[in-house]
Design a protein around this motif. Structure first.
Motif, PDB file in Angstrom:
ATOM      1  N   GLY A 135     -49.978 -22.723  31.328  1.00 27.49           N
ATOM      2  CA  GLY A 135     -50.153 -23.405  32.413  1.00 27.49           C
ATOM      3  C   GLY A 135     -51.288 -22.806  33.530  1.00 27.49           C
ATOM      4  O   GLY A 135     -51.133 -21.709  33.801  1.00 27.49           O
ATOM      5  N   ASN A 136     -51.877 -23.258  34.314  1.00 27.42           N
ATOM      6  CA  ASN A 136     -52.739 -22.797  35.197  1.00 27.42           C
ATOM      7  C   ASN A 136     -52.258 -23.132  36.620  1.00 27.42           C
ATOM      8  O   ASN A 136     -51.819 -24.276  37.101  1.00 27.42           O
ATOM      9  CB  ASN A 136     -54.337 -23.624  35.144  1.00 27.42           C
ATOM     10  N   ILE A 137     -51.907 -22.253  37.382  1.00 24.10           N
ATOM     11  CA  ILE A 137     -51.197 -22.131  38.705  1.00 24.10           C
ATOM     12  C   ILE A 137     -52.203 -23.090  39.625  1.00 24.10           C
ATOM     13  O   ILE A 137     -51.663 -23.760  40.629  1.00 24.10           O
ATOM     14  CB  ILE A 137     -51.262 -20.632  39.206  1.00 24.10           C
ATOM     15  N   ASP A 180     -48.066 -19.008  32.269  1.00 22.07           N
ATOM     16  CA  ASP A 180     -49.213 -18.037  32.517  1.00 22.07           C
ATOM     17  C   ASP A 180     -50.448 -19.006  31.847  1.00 22.07           C
ATOM     18  O   ASP A 180     -50.210 -19.824  30.852  1.00 22.07           O
ATOM     19  CB  ASP A 180     -49.174 -16.832  31.899  1.00 22.07           C
ATOM     20  N   PHE A 181     -51.561 -18.712  32.068  1.00 25.63           N
ATOM     21  CA  PHE A 181     -52.833 -19.302  31.391  1.00 25.63           C
ATOM     22  C   PHE A 181     -53.544 -18.579  30.432  1.00 25.63           C
ATOM     23  O   PHE A 181     -54.390 -18.747  29.628  1.00 25.63           O
ATOM     24  CB  PHE A 181     -53.801 -20.109  32.418  1.00 25.63           C
ATOM     25  N   TRP A 185     -45.264 -12.952  41.140  1.00 29.05           N
ATOM     26  CA  TRP A 185     -45.451 -11.606  41.577  1.00 29.05           C
ATOM     27  C   TRP A 185     -46.822 -10.979  40.971  1.00 29.05           C
ATOM     28  O   TRP A 185     -47.333 -10.977  39.767  1.00 29.05           O
ATOM     29  CB  TRP A 185     -44.381 -10.810  40.977  1.00 29.05           C
ATOM     30  N   GLY A 186     -47.819 -10.550  41.871  1.00 30.93           N
ATOM     31  CA  GLY A 186     -48.787  -9.677  41.645  1.00 30.93           C
ATOM     32  C   GLY A 186     -50.020 -10.859  40.691  1.00 30.93           C
ATOM     33  O   GLY A 186     -50.906 -10.366  40.128  1.00 30.93           O
ATOM     34  N   HIS A 238     -54.029  -7.118  29.444  1.00 33.89           N
ATOM     35  CA  HIS A 238     -52.574  -6.945  29.918  1.00 33.89           C
ATOM     36  C   HIS A 238     -51.811  -5.741  29.433  1.00 33.89           C
ATOM     37  O   HIS A 238     -50.851  -5.339  29.979  1.00 33.89           O
ATOM     38  CB  HIS A 238     -51.978  -8.315  29.229  1.00 33.89           C
ATOM     39  N   HIS A 284     -40.835  -9.607  34.495  1.00 36.36           N
ATOM     40  CA  HIS A 284     -40.098 -10.322  35.701  1.00 36.36           C
ATOM     41  C   HIS A 284     -39.148 -11.418  35.145  1.00 36.36           C
ATOM     42  O   HIS A 284     -37.966 -11.552  35.658  1.00 36.36           O
ATOM     43  CB  HIS A 284     -40.701 -10.458  36.886  1.00 36.36           C
ATOM     44  N   GLY A 312     -47.389 -17.326  36.735  1.00 38.42           N
ATOM     45  CA  GLY A 312     -48.188 -16.124  36.288  1.00 38.42           C
ATOM     46  C   GLY A 312     -47.319 -15.015  35.852  1.00 38.42           C
ATOM     47  O   GLY A 312     -47.323 -13.858  36.163  1.00 38.42           O
ATOM     48  N   TYR A 338     -45.427  -0.888  33.381  1.00 38.38           N
ATOM     49  CA  TYR A 338     -43.905  -1.036  32.733  1.00 38.38           C
ATOM     50  C   TYR A 338     -43.784   0.109  31.736  1.00 38.38           C
ATOM     51  O   TYR A 338     -42.711   0.010  31.177  1.00 38.38           O
ATOM     52  CB  TYR A 338     -44.081  -2.235  32.136  1.00 38.38           C
ATOM     53  N   GLY A 364     -47.283 -13.428  32.901  1.00 41.23           N
ATOM     54  CA  GLY A 364     -48.138 -12.202  32.281  1.00 41.23           C
ATOM     55  C   GLY A 364     -47.128 -11.988  31.066  1.00 41.23           C
ATOM     56  O   GLY A 364     -46.798 -12.925  30.450  1.00 41.23           O
TER      57      GLY A 364
HETATM   58  C1  SAM Z   1     -51.064  -8.652  37.082  1.00 39.80           C
HETATM   59  S1  SAM Z   1     -50.710  -9.889  35.855  1.00 39.80           S
HETATM   60  C2  SAM Z   1     -48.818 -10.230  36.757  1.00 39.80           C
HETATM   61  C3  SAM Z   1     -48.016 -10.635  35.591  1.00 39.80           C
HETATM   62  C4  SAM Z   1     -46.624 -10.651  36.006  1.00 39.80           C
HETATM   63  N1  SAM Z   1     -46.476 -11.329  37.180  1.00 39.80           N
HETATM   64  C5  SAM Z   1     -46.005  -9.341  36.394  1.00 39.80           C
HETATM   65  O1  SAM Z   1     -45.636  -9.429  37.401  1.00 39.80           O
HETATM   66  O2  SAM Z   1     -45.847  -8.687  35.191  1.00 39.80           O
HETATM   67  C6  SAM Z   1     -51.470 -11.414  36.717  1.00 39.80           C
HETATM   68  C7  SAM Z   1     -50.993 -12.656  35.751  1.00 39.80           C
HETATM   69  O3  SAM Z   1     -51.610 -13.647  36.374  1.00 39.80           O
HETATM   70  C8  SAM Z   1     -51.974 -14.599  35.478  1.00 39.80           C
HETATM   71  N2  SAM Z   1     -52.853 -15.471  36.254  1.00 39.80           N
HETATM   72  C9  SAM Z   1     -53.982 -15.309  36.851  1.00 39.80           C
HETATM   73  N3  SAM Z   1     -54.605 -16.494  37.327  1.00 39.80           N
HETATM   74  C10 SAM Z   1     -53.749 -17.341  37.003  1.00 39.80           C
HETATM   75  C11 SAM Z   1     -53.843 -18.899  37.019  1.00 39.80           C
HETATM   76  N4  SAM Z   1     -54.699 -19.550  37.668  1.00 39.80           N
HETATM   77  N5  SAM Z   1     -53.031 -19.558  36.383  1.00 39.80           N
HETATM   78  C12 SAM Z   1     -51.813 -18.922  35.414  1.00 39.80           C
HETATM   79  N6  SAM Z   1     -52.036 -17.522  35.413  1.00 39.80           N
HETATM   80  C13 SAM Z   1     -52.700 -16.964  35.768  1.00 39.80           C
HETATM   81  C14 SAM Z   1     -52.727 -13.645  34.673  1.00 39.80           C
HETATM   82  O4  SAM Z   1     -53.207 -14.440  33.295  1.00 39.80           O
HETATM   83  C15 SAM Z   1     -51.834 -12.470  34.500  1.00 39.80           C
HETATM   84  O5  SAM Z   1     -50.941 -12.639  33.429  1.00 39.80           O
END
Ligand code: SAM
Length: 277
Positions: A114-116, A87-88, A132-133, A26, A72, A66, A34, A68
């Motif tokens: 939480g897990n998506i 986020d998880f 996002w991403g 991260h 955002h 998610g 950022y 992060g």
């Molecule tokens: C590239 S980062 C983007 C974070 C944020 N959305 C941003 O644009 O700054 C991807 C994020 O997705 C989270 N992520 C990936 N798989 C996930 C899942 N199954 N459940 C929850 N979060 C997840 C990761 O832990 C990470 O924080």
């Protein structure tokens, strides 16, 4: 092993989780995306356009799926919205909590784990969902899409940003893959996109450049229909450049591509706005 639609299922989901659990992952993203004001200008412009299209009322609640480090979530809170940030990765959430606290935004941003692929929310709980991403790092993509569609209310809006497998970034990456002999990385083409798995000890870095048309069609089967598709950044090459002037030139090109509504089919970043009918 393949799941519905042919997207390959993660054989080592715990390895991917371990990669995302690591705070270095991260911190690297935070520095790359950022840490630089020109990139922040792009994100501000992108959210201006998104909110102009979506037009949520002031005080509307967004699920930032998610989230992060909450970059955002903070952007949305600064624009008058409330955010449920999920986020998880505890490492990411800790960084997000620190930023939210430093900015005094605790009342506006609720952060939870939480897990998506199994969201801890009832069906149809949100009018606005941002992802996002994130999908690009989820091996079980179909499960994630189903969950996002499930928690979205009828008439609600889902905003997704993903990397695009038809972009010049992705095509160049595929072309150079063999000559560069990236032994620790395995590349795999699936109907959902081009997936890269890189083993680093017990963790696996997982990235997918999406087949955006597949993504759009798959969401349709969940009753979530595309409303708008536009380009994000044309290239992510600025993350690989340390020379300031070249970095600035890439940012300038990206911004002008975005401002002139460049073709999303060849852009690295794609922003998709969906509505559930
Ligand atoms: C590239 S980062 C983007 C974070 C944020 N959305 C941003 O644009 O700054 C991807 C994020 O997705 C989270 N992520 C990936 N798989 C996930 C899942 N199954 N459940 C929850 N979060 C997840 C990761 O832990 C990470 O924080």
């Amino acid at each position: 092993m393949k799941n519905e639609g042919g997207a390959s299922k993660s054989q080592e989901p715990d390895d991917v989780k371990r990669w995302l659990a690591n705070s270095d992952t991260h911190q690297t993203w935070m520095n790359a995306f950022y840490g630089d004001s020109k990139n922040q200008d792009f994100y501000e412009a992108a959210f201006d356009r998104i909110l102009d299209i979506v037009r949520p009322p002031e005080g509307a609640i967004f699920l930032d799926a998610g989230c992060g480090v909450c970059a955002h979530s903070i952007r949305l809170a600064n624009r008058g919205f409330l955010v449920h940030a999920v986020d998880f990765s505890e490492a990411a959430l800790d960084m997000g909590r620190a930023s939210v606290k430093a900015l005094g935004l605790e009342e506006k941003i609720r952060i939870s784990s939480g897990n998506i692929t199994e969201l801890p929310f009832a069906d149809e709980s949100y009018d606005y969902v941002l992802c996002w991403g994130v999908l690009m790092h989820i091996p079980d993509l179909v499960k994630a899409l189903t969950e996002l569609a499930r928690v979205l209310r009828l008439g609600g809006t889902l905003v997704v940003s993903e990397g695009n497998m038809s972009s010049s970034d992705s095509i160049l990456g595929r072309t150079l893959f063999r000559p560069l002999r990236r032994r620790k990385t395995v590349m795999k083409k699936t109907p959902a996109g081009i997936e890269y798995r890189t083993s680093t000890g017990s963790a696996t870095r997982f990235v997918r450049f999406a087949n955006v048309n597949w993504l759009i069609r798959r969401f349709e089967t969940e009753g979530v229909y595309i409303q708008e598709r536009f380009s994000g950044q044309f290239t992510g090459a600025y993350t690989m450049v340390s020379f300031g002037l070249l970095k600035d030139l890439i940012h300038h090109f990206n911004m002008s591509y975005f401002n002139h509504n460049g073709d999303p089919r060849v852009a690295s970043g794609n922003i998709l706005i969906f509505q559930k009918h």
